[in-house]
Design an enzyme around this catalytic site. Structure first.
Site, PDB file in Angstrom:
ATOM      1  N   LYS A  17      47.766  28.001  33.501  1.00  9.13           N
ATOM      2  CA  LYS A  17      46.746  28.663  32.667  1.00  9.13           C
ATOM      3  C   LYS A  17      47.425  29.661  31.744  1.00  9.13           C
ATOM      4  CE  LYS A  17      46.759  32.986  34.531  1.00  9.13           C
ATOM      5  NZ  LYS A  17      47.320  34.109  33.770  1.00  9.13           N
ATOM      6  N   GLY A 127      51.664  29.402  41.076  1.00  8.30           N
ATOM      7  CA  GLY A 127      51.391  29.439  42.515  1.00  8.30           C
ATOM      8  C   GLY A 127      49.909  29.220  42.787  1.00  8.30           C
ATOM      9  N   ASP A 161      43.023  34.249  40.424  1.00  5.79           N
ATOM     10  CA  ASP A 161      42.892  33.192  39.419  1.00  5.79           C
ATOM     11  C   ASP A 161      42.895  31.791  40.024  1.00  5.79           C
ATOM     12  OD1 ASP A 161      45.577  33.310  39.969  1.00  5.79           O
ATOM     13  OD2 ASP A 161      46.107  34.226  38.046  1.00  5.79           O
TER      14      ASP A 161
HETATM   15  O1  C5P Z   1      44.657  38.181  43.296  1.00  7.77           O
HETATM   16  P1  C5P Z   1      46.123  38.027  43.311  1.00  7.77           P
HETATM   17  O2  C5P Z   1      46.688  37.955  44.711  1.00  7.77           O
HETATM   18  O3  C5P Z   1      46.624  36.896  42.459  1.00  7.77           O
HETATM   19  O4  C5P Z   1      46.715  39.339  42.661  1.00  7.77           O
HETATM   20  C1  C5P Z   1      48.073  39.677  42.737  1.00  7.77           C
HETATM   21  C2  C5P Z   1      48.243  41.140  42.379  1.00  7.77           C
HETATM   22  O5  C5P Z   1      47.960  41.317  40.970  1.00  7.77           O
HETATM   23  C3  C5P Z   1      47.312  42.081  43.081  1.00  7.77           C
HETATM   24  O6  C5P Z   1      47.846  42.478  44.317  1.00  7.77           O
HETATM   25  C4  C5P Z   1      47.218  43.227  42.115  1.00  7.77           C
HETATM   26  O7  C5P Z   1      48.365  44.048  42.202  1.00  7.77           O
HETATM   27  C5  C5P Z   1      47.282  42.537  40.771  1.00  7.77           C
HETATM   28  N1  C5P Z   1      45.940  42.269  40.223  1.00  7.77           N
HETATM   29  C6  C5P Z   1      45.168  43.334  39.758  1.00  7.77           C
HETATM   30  N2  C5P Z   1      43.941  43.103  39.232  1.00  7.77           N
HETATM   31  C7  C5P Z   1      43.460  41.852  39.125  1.00  7.77           C
HETATM   32  C8  C5P Z   1      44.221  40.749  39.591  1.00  7.77           C
HETATM   33  C9  C5P Z   1      45.462  40.998  40.136  1.00  7.77           C
HETATM   34  O8  C5P Z   1      45.606  44.488  39.836  1.00  7.77           O
HETATM   35  N3  C5P Z   1      42.261  41.642  38.580  1.00  7.77           N
END
Ligand code: C5P
Length: 320
Positions: A17, A127, A161
């Site tokens: 994406k 991932g 995502d």
């Molecule tokens: O949701 P995901 O595990 O992919 O997010 C990885 C990291 O990216 C989170 O731990 C956070 O630090 C950051 N993140 C964020 N705000 C979001 C999505 C991700 O701060 N909306």
């Protein structure tokens, strides 16, 4: 002990994406940032194949805890050589299978081959694509008939995502990016994709955003302008509306990304943009010919890996 598996394998394709708009608000109490984003799935993809291999590693299945029940064979495209892909139970594929096991209350042993082409730690949700592919592949392989709603909820538990990686196409993401609504997008958009040799940590880029913008608004900047531009199907209008609040922190951490964007734009790209949290840079081009000129120019100026992609494409789906 080894046994011969009798079934035909299933292959699930999952796309990378990019974010056409990534509006980021002030960090929430749970550590995530409120987003208003527009995702697009593009034609750089990973393939996950499940089961049916000539030799099934039964001894692994008998070891008991989750990791060994999932036999994951990783194969990297040439342009990913040297990338640091988590191969153990840290890999999101393992976590996806574990979540499906917990949801259905049963063991789900699988032999998987993951063929990766999406840049690793590149801001393209590679991932996440793999996790979405695993949810679909294991669901089909074990005939679990998990509903779409349940798969989307499991995906949201795994990462912000991952629901979009299931849905694909072009879609708006709200909440922390996990609340996804498909957007009609009849365009075919041409992108030149330039990954970096070394990845960037998503949390580090978000932290740097916080440091640069301690007074960021609680409401993330709206995607309305981008959505209006998308509906015109005119590349130049879309180019002008592209927006990424993580661009500034990513370029601050990696100044060479700013130089790369200028170079691509001087070669004729309509607009260069950091993809998500970076460091992959994508260039929107006028046409396939325009993309070829930009890609050639970037290769001549020393970029080792330059891909051409179109969007939108489908979310995680069976191809055999
Ligand atoms: O949701 P995901 O595990 O992919 O997010 C990885 C990291 O990216 C989170 O731990 C956070 O630090 C950051 N993140 C964020 N705000 C979001 C999505 C991700 O701060 N909306």
């Amino acid at each position: 002990m080894m046994v011969i598996a009798a079934r035909n394998p299933l292959r699930v394709r999952a796309a990378a994406k990019i974010n056409l708009h990534l509006g980021v608000g002030r960090v929430r109490a749970d550590g995530f940032h409120p987003l208003d984003t527009v995702y697009q799935a593009i034609s750089v993809h990973d393939d996950l194949t499940v089961g049916g291999f000539a030799v099934h590693h039964l001894e692994d299945d008998l070891r008991g805890d989750l990791g060994p029940r999932v036999h994951l064979d990783l194969r990297l495209a040439d342009h990913l050589e040297g990338s640091d892909v988590p191969s153990g139970t840290d890999n999101l594929v393992h976590r996806a299978v574990a979540l499906l096991e917990a949801h259905h209350g049963r063991d789900l042993p699988v032999d998987l081959i993951l063929e990766k082409a999406i840049p690793v730690a590149g801001g393209m949700a590679g991932g996440s694509a793999d996790a979405a592919a695993a949810l679909v592949a294991v669901d089909r392989w074990h005939s679990l008939e998990t509903s779409d709603e349940e798969l989307l909820a499991l995906a949201a538990d795994l990462g912000s995502d991952i629901p979009f990686a299931l849905v694909g196409g072009t879609a708006r993401g709200l909440g922390r990016g996990e609340v996804v609504t498909p957007i009609a997008d009849a365009g075919t958009w041409w992108w030149v994709v330039v990954p970096s040799a070394e990845g960037l940590s998503t949390p580090a880029v978000y932290r740097h955003f916080d440091a640069l913008h301690p007074d960021a608004p609680r409401e993330p900047p709206s995607a309305a302008t981008l959505l209006a531009a998308l509906a015109t199907r005119e590349p130049l209008r879309l180019a002008r509306a592209l927006h990424n609040d993580l661009s500034e922190p990513a370029i601050d951490l990696r100044p060479e990304l700013g130089v790369l964007i200028e170079r691509g734009e001087s070669l004729g790209a309509l607009r260069g943009l950091v993809s998500g949290s970076g460091p992959t840079v994508v260039f929107l081009c006028e046409s396939s010919d325009g993309a070829k000129v930009v890609a050639e120019g970037l290769r001549s100026s020393g970029e080792a890996i330059v891909l051409i992609a179109t969007g939108p494409v489908a979310g995680a789906h069976l191809v055999i």
